[in-house]
Design a protein around this motif. Structure first.
Motif, short mmCIF file in Angstrom:
data_model
loop_
_atom_site.label_atom_id
_atom_site.label_comp_id
_atom_site.label_asym_id
_atom_site.label_seq_id
_atom_site.Cartn_x
_atom_site.Cartn_y
_atom_site.Cartn_z
N HIS A 191 0.82 -1.21 0.00
CA HIS A 191 0.00 0.00 0.00
C HIS A 191 0.86 1.27 0.00
N THR A 228 -0.61 4.68 -1.21
CA THR A 228 -2.07 4.66 -1.22
C THR A 228 -2.65 5.81 -0.40
N GLU A 234 -8.61 5.97 0.67
CA GLU A 234 -8.80 4.78 -0.18
C GLU A 234 -8.55 3.51 0.62
N ALA A 254 -11.40 0.60 1.38
CA ALA A 254 -11.19 -0.81 1.03
C ALA A 254 -11.38 -1.70 2.25
#
Length: 301
Positions: free
Chosen positions: A54, A57, A61, A65
């Protein structure tokens, strides 16, 4: 379940620690609720770093998720709601009072509400926080590689400068309101005087000292003071470490049976401060959830 208890475990806090705790509980089909009021320590951060798979990221987000994954577990409810108070219930377990005034009973509680950063009194610094100004070289240092990097404050400067020396093109320490440290690595510049303002000019931080002198850096590292982001440690009378973090044992248990804690709001007494990272928070959340479940089993639930 006892009739006065709505949940096996209430997880308070919707960041990485709380999300991981809720997933851990859901995996064994225990009834849980994740209370998330939408306030996060890394709310101003555009991208997470130093998180395997990640790296880069956006935090929002990542949270979306994780919430989507929780939807697969029927026993876990995600509530976008603030908890105002937690108190032990007379019949056992705990009562959580939400912002709407609802009381929710839970056999165990996982605290994952994190810490809040208190920045030095420098005008404009808050607007840069989590972007051009940050606390963690592991999370933000690489993006300023090869450029001039600043460190605000003397206390953490020797440690941070040693971490950042292989990354930065050059380093400048601004002791701000402290005396200049005498144990800096060779070659680190020191600019004395109180920093009055911090602003942005393109991709640089412009620091204005009292008297008008200006310094430019690609990134500014600060060691903020951290305080509990929520009042629950005080409400429940939990033991704290000198850092202000909740004291937990090796299994994430607090000083009050039935309450465990994970993430940057808590740490072992042997550590000087909480470990501030997404990965550490997730590990702490998983441990706190596992401890909560072990407590339920020990109580015959």
């Amino acid at each position: 379940m006892d009739p006065h208890l709505d949940l096996d475990v209430a997880v308070v806090g919707g960041g990485p620690a709380g999300l991981q705790a809720a997933l851990t509980i859901g995996r064994v089909h225990r009834r849980a609720a994740l209370f998330d009021d939408g306030r996060y320590r890394n709310a101003t951060v555009a991208h997470m770093h130093n998180v395997a798979s990640h790296d880069g990221t956006p935090p929002a987000e990542f949270r979306a998720a994780a919430r989507a994954e929780l939807a697969a577990y029927d026993t876990v409810e995600v509530r976008t709601e603030r908890v105002e108070r937690i108190r032990p219930a007379e019949a056992g377990g705990f009562v959580l009072t939400t912002g709407s005034g609802e009381d929710v009973g839970a056999a165990a509680v996982v605290l994952a509400t994190g810490m809040r950063d208190v920045l030095p009194a420098v005008e404009g610094l808050g607007a840069l926080w989590g972007d051009l100004a940050a606390a963690c070289p592991f999370c933000h240092g690489h993006e300023a590689a090869g450029r001039r990097v600043g460190i605000l404050g003397a206390v953490a400067a020797p440690h941070q400068s040693r971490i950042l020396r292989p990354v930065a093109g050059s380093l400048v320490v601004l002791p701000h309101e402290d005396d200049a440290p005498d144990d800096l690595p060779e070659g680190v510049e020191v600019v004395t005087g109180r920093v009055a303002r911090a602003g942005r000019d393109g991709d640089e931080v412009v620091l204005t000292l009292e008297g008008g002198r200006q310094e430019r850096v690609a990134a500014l590292f600060v060691a903020p003071r951290a305080v509990q982001a929520a009042p629950f440690a005080e409400q429940l009378g939990l033991e704290l470490n000198p850092s202000g973090g909740i004291r937990v044992d090796e299994l994430g248990r607090t000083s009050l049976p039935g309450v465990s804690a994970g993430g940057d709001l808590a740490h072992l007494a042997a550590l000087p401060m909480p470990m501030v990272s997404v990965v550490q928070a997730m590990a702490g959340g998983q441990l706190a959830a596992s401890s909560a479940l072990m407590g339920l089993l020990a109580a015959g639930r």
